[in-house]
Design an enzyme around this catalytic site. Structure first.
Site, mmCIF file in Angstrom:
data_model
loop_
_atom_site.group_PDB
_atom_site.id
_atom_site.type_symbol
_atom_site.label_atom_id
_atom_site.label_comp_id
_atom_site.label_asym_id
_atom_site.label_seq_id
_atom_site.Cartn_x
_atom_site.Cartn_y
_atom_site.Cartn_z
ATOM 1 N N ASP A 13 -10.118 6.461 8.334
ATOM 2 C CA ASP A 13 -9.922 5.066 7.929
ATOM 3 C C ASP A 13 -10.652 4.766 6.619
ATOM 4 O OD1 ASP A 13 -9.001 2.498 8.117
ATOM 5 O OD2 ASP A 13 -10.378 1.884 9.708
ATOM 6 N N ASN A 61 1.584 1.671 11.629
ATOM 7 C CA ASN A 61 1.650 1.841 10.167
ATOM 8 C C ASN A 61 3.068 1.665 9.608
ATOM 9 O OD1 ASN A 61 -0.891 4.481 10.044
ATOM 10 N ND2 ASN A 61 -1.124 2.269 9.832
#
Ligand code: FPP
Length: 233
Positions: A13, A61
């Protein structure tokens, strides 16, 4: 390195924040992030850690801007083409977990091909979570079990933790001993929910593109000091 450490799972991340901080497009963070992924794979293989999983693209996503999704998919195409060749030469097995029907057919063909070519390699497993969501994986496994009962292949009494796990995308892969998430966020984000029942967690403040082999080794040293009891005394 600890003999106990069989599998490390990563949530990479912070690519977007890394790029934004430098006045760069988010894609620059993903590009650097892919380079870091390659460095960590090499480091882990050299340390003889037998299995790594990376969360490269979640089902959530897909909701990002089309340009960012297209960029990540092209990065993946490049990665499958170039870097994985080297991984194969190292005697690694590649596995992909996730919803393949959401991905472009040329990517799925590349994935199937690489998985088939490396299936017999046992030294090291690189698992890439792509279009992956853990709840969807569990629902899929439940449907597979229900279908087996409905067709008479198994009885309800045959359903247990082992037979259920054999229907997950991760079948045959040991549960992660350690989950590492970068960028300071402390959440699991629908990642390997079944598989992390007894995993240790490490949350690093480093943004993924700044993550390094040095920090990776420090985290492993930290892991080796932990006492894992699996609910026992
Ligand atoms: C999270 O950062 C990262 C991702 C959604 C993608 C991870 C992908 C890579 C590291 C490249 C992967 C390589 C291949 C082969 C596809 P973020 O974008 O959510 O960052 P932010 O939270 O700072 O916005």
């Amino acid at each position: 390195m600890s003999a106990k450490l069989k599998h490390i799972a990563f949530i990479m991340d912070g690519n977007g924040r890394w790029a934004t901080k430098r006045g760069l497009p988010r894609s620059a963070g993903h590009k650097k992030g892919a380079e870091v992924l390659q460095e960590i794979v090499k480091t882990a293989a050299d340390m003889e850690i037998p299995c790594l999983t990376f969360y490269a693209f979640s089902t959530e996503n897909w909701h990002r801007d089309k340009a960012e999704v297209d960029y990540l998919m092209n990065l993946l195409r490049q990665y499958l083409h170039s870097e994985l060749k080297e991984i194969k030469e190292r005697g690694a097995r590649i596995r992909f977990i996730g919803e393949r029907d959401m991905l472009d057919s040329d990517i799925v063909a590349q994935m199937n091909n690489i998985e088939a070519e490396t299936a017999a390699n046992e030294k090291f497993t690189l698992c890439i979570a792509l279009s992956y969501g853990s709840r969807a994986e569990i629902v899929h496994a439940a449907k597979m079990m229900a279908a087996s009962v409905a067709s008479g292949k198994i009885q309800i009494s045959d359903i247990n933790e082992n037979t259920f796990a054999s229907q997950l995308y991760t079948a045959g892969i040991p549960d992660p001993d350690l989950v590492i998430r970068t960028s300071g966020e402390q959440r699991i984000s629908n990642y390997l929910l079944w598989q992390i029942a007894y995993s240790e967690f490490y949350f690093s403040k480093t943004l993924w593109p700044d993550f390094s082999a040095k920090e990776f080794k420090e985290i492993i040293d930290d892991f080796n000091t932990r006492e894992r009891r699996y609910g026992k005394l």
